[in-house]
Every structure is written in C-alpha cells, then in structure tokens.
Design an enzyme around this catalytic site. Structure first.
Site, PDB file in Angstrom:
ATOM      1  N   LYS A 186       0.856  -1.185   0.000  1.00  0.00           N
ATOM      2  CA  LYS A 186       0.000   0.000   0.000  1.00  0.00           C
ATOM      3  C   LYS A 186       0.889   1.231   0.000  1.00  0.00           C
ATOM      4  CE  LYS A 186      -3.632   2.386   2.519  1.00  0.00           C
ATOM      5  NZ  LYS A 186      -4.609   2.310   3.613  1.00  0.00           N
ATOM      6  N   LYS A 234      -2.283  -1.608  -3.774  1.00  0.00           N
ATOM      7  CA  LYS A 234      -3.113  -0.412  -3.722  1.00  0.00           C
ATOM      8  C   LYS A 234      -2.266   0.851  -3.772  1.00  0.00           C
ATOM      9  CE  LYS A 234      -6.094   1.882  -0.478  1.00  0.00           C
ATOM     10  NZ  LYS A 234      -6.605   1.913   0.876  1.00  0.00           N
TER      11      LYS A 234
HETATM   12  C1  PBG Z   1      -6.921   3.533   5.426  1.00  0.00           C
HETATM   13  C2  PBG Z   1      -7.457   3.474   4.050  1.00  0.00           C
HETATM   14  C3  PBG Z   1      -7.369   4.470   3.064  1.00  0.00           C
HETATM   15  C4  PBG Z   1      -7.996   3.961   1.931  1.00  0.00           C
HETATM   16  C5  PBG Z   1      -8.467   2.707   2.254  1.00  0.00           C
HETATM   17  N1  PBG Z   1      -8.098   2.405   3.559  1.00  0.00           N
HETATM   18  C6  PBG Z   1      -6.887   5.842   3.131  1.00  0.00           C
HETATM   19  C7  PBG Z   1      -5.496   6.124   3.490  1.00  0.00           C
HETATM   20  O1  PBG Z   1      -4.644   5.260   3.542  1.00  0.00           O
HETATM   21  O2  PBG Z   1      -5.253   7.291   3.759  1.00  0.00           O
HETATM   22  C8  PBG Z   1      -8.136   4.685   0.626  1.00  0.00           C
HETATM   23  C9  PBG Z   1      -9.118   4.108  -0.330  1.00  0.00           C
HETATM   24  C10 PBG Z   1      -9.474   4.991  -1.453  1.00  0.00           C
HETATM   25  O3  PBG Z   1      -8.836   6.027  -1.718  1.00  0.00           O
HETATM   26  O4  PBG Z   1     -10.437   4.635  -2.151  1.00  0.00           O
HETATM   27  N2  PBG Z   1      -7.771   2.901   6.348  1.00  0.00           N
END
Ligand code: PBG
Length: 326
Positions: A196, A248
């Site tokens: 991520k 992601k």
């Molecule tokens: C964190 C989380 C995020 C997203 C999913 N889980 C945001 C981040 O890491 O700041 C982003 C998902 C999206 O942008 O659709 N719990």
C-alpha cells in the site's frame, strides 16, 4: 501476407470469443461507507454515486449487491467526530458504527456475499493516523498491532468473513492471525493490504471518511518510487499467514501488481482507489471522456495485469454491464 491479426478483431462475436480478460461480478468488491448519526444516506461530493450510508440503507444496498452477484463488500465506518480518541476506541467497540453495521449485514445476507471490514484506526482516531502515537507523536508499530488485534476480533465477532488490515504496520498480519486463532476465529480470513503506497489518489476517500489527518502517512505507507519493496511486503504478508494479498492503488501500480501476481500462492486483489475513480467521473462530467468505457477499461487493465479480485466504486455498474445489459 499470411499472418493477419486483424481477422480476430473483425466482428464483436469474434472479439468476445478471443478476449483474454473478462470482468465477472464475482471478482468485484464494492467499498462502502457507513456513518454514525445520519437520518438518510449522504452523498460524498468527491465520489459521484457513492454515499455515506445509514445502517438501513447499507443493508438495502448490499442486498442489491447480492442480486448483482458481486463477490464482496468492503466496509468502512465513519464515527461522530466527538467519538474519536487517540487510540480509536470506538472502532473496536461492539456498539461502534462499523461493528453494528457488520452485525446487521451478516444478519441480513448471511453467507450470500463476502463481508469484509477495514481493519484500521484512521477513521476512529482524533489525529487521523492509522495507528496509535508514542510520546513523540510517531506512529508506534507494536502498540498499534495490539489495537489491530482488538479491532479484528471485534469485527470477527460482529460477523465479518474477512478482516482487511490496511495500516501497513510491520507484523500486523501475524499478530491478527494469532489473535483470531486464539479466540477461536480460525475461519475468519485476512485480506492483507500488502503493498500500500502513500498515494495522492486517496484524496476523495479522506472526505468519504471525514478524515482528521493533518500531515501524511509516509512513515508507514510505501514510497511510490519503490517496486521491489512492494514485492517484499507482499512476500512477508504471505509468510505471516495472509489468505489474500492486495496492491493499492491499482492502475498506477500495475508493475507491482504483475510482480506480486506472478509469485503469490494466494489470491491477489487490487484496489482501484477513490482518486482513480473520481478522475474518470470528473472528466466525464466535462464531456472529456466516456465514463462507462473508461471505468471498464481501467478495471480490465487491472485484471489483465494479474488481479484476481478488484475493489472498485464502480463494482455495481460494471456488474450490471457484465450481467448482460451490454
Ligand atoms: C486507510 C485506508 C485508506 C484507503 C483505504 N483504507 C486511506 C489512506 O490510507 O489514507 C483509501 C481508499 C481509497 O482512496 O479509495 N484505512
């Protein structure tokens, strides 16, 4: 000339016959938001077509997802601002919004669709970070893992089939697996947000969850510059016992996705994130591109790169198309 590749592109039927990649509803997961204290669903302005749900409207929408044949739903909870605290207590509270919604969903749809929960603290902390902070204000990895275990346990108890640790703490998958097993939840699966990245494409999501974050997540989410590191993270999560891995964002990280898909022994998901979706919507609103075609192309490309599962805000509309209205 003997070889003419265009023969296989000559008619729609021929093209359908030889397509290497197809979008099937069962491999799509719809991310959804459920918020405390709403009387009616509230639109999210930066994510056209996506809302913060009440528990009732969430249940209705997931019943529709079942009818469409979607593979799963990924649930995010949005508490009242005044209920946030430094350790995200309301996230693991049985009567917190996310756990109440999970229980209502499992009650309503049972095992007809895979119910997944975001296992992270950022929606619930008053500082907006994905973990708890030490005395110097840094995210404390190991103390955060203890909270993730509590969060995952509360979600398993509420009825989640899958927990989705998304905070990028080292050792989070192993800690959660241990905690779930020790409490008898040996069948609760872990979808690990393995690779991520600290992405600007999460922008609209921050509105969707009323994020309290100031600053950034670069000390725990990965540097977009790093490809090999994404593979390393995925390998570690697999060793720690992840049942599924995730990359992601998706569309800008197809190299990482392809690398992970090529070596993973477990199914690989990719998250077509809020910014990837919102950009297409915004351009389409200006008449600059065709929304349906662009979203289908984006998700097809993610599947082509090797994803087995795609999380996308366009899941329902793509399923409708795949189910034969096209
Ligand atoms: C964190 C989380 C995020 C997203 C999913 N889980 C945001 C981040 O890491 O700041 C982003 C998902 C999206 O942008 O659709 N719990």
């Amino acid at each position: 000339m003997i070889v003419r590749p265009r023969r296989l592109r000559s008619t729609p039927a021929m093209r359908a016959l030889v397509a290497e990649t197809r979008i099937h509803p069962s491999q799509l997961v719809l991310p959804m938001f459920v918020a405390e204290g709403l009387d009616a669903p509230r639109p999210i302005s930066s994510l056209p077509g996506v809302v913060q749900h009440t528990v009732d409207s969430l249940v209705d929408e997931v019943r529709r997802s079942v009818t469409l044949g979607l593979g799963g739903v990924m649930l995010f909870g949005v508490p009242r601002p005044e209920d946030k605290d430094a350790v995200g207590s309301v996230g693991s509270a049985p009567d917190g919004i996310l756990n109440r919604a999970l229980a209502a969903l499992r009650d309503a749809v049972g095992d007809d669709i895979v119910i997944m929960a975001d296992t992270c603290l950022d929606e619930f902390t008053d500082h907006g970070h994905c973990g708890v902070l030490d005395e110097r204000g840094r995210v404390d990895n190991d103390a955060t893992n203890d909270r993730y275990v509590e969060l995952a346990l509360s979600q398993a108890r509420a009825g989640a089939h899958v927990v989705g640790p998304s905070g990028m703490m080292d050792g989070q998958v192993a800690a959660i697996r241990d905690g779930l097993d020790a409490a008898g939840f040996t069948d609760t699966a872990i979808l690990a947000y393995a690779a991520k990245y600290a992405s600007a494409f999460y922008g609209p999501f921050r509105e969707a969850v009323n994020s309290s974050l100031s600053g950034d997540r670069r000390s725990y989410q990965q540097d977009p510059a790093n490809r090999r590191e994404g593979v390393r993270e995925a390998d570690l999560d697999e060793i720690e016992g992840a049942d599924m891995l995730m990359v992601k964002p998706a569309g800008y990280y197809l190299d990482v996705l392809a690398d992970v898909a090529a070596r993973s022994q477990v199914p690989v998901a990719a998250y077509h994130v809020s910014g990837e979706y919102a950009m297409v919507c915004a351009a389409a609103e200006r008449g600059w591109l065709n929304r349906d075609a662009a979203l289908a192309e984006a998700v097809t490309a993610i599947l082509r790169a090797g994803a087995d599962i795609v999380l996308t805000y366009a899941a329902s509309e793509l399923a409708e198309r795949a189910n034969g209205s096209n």
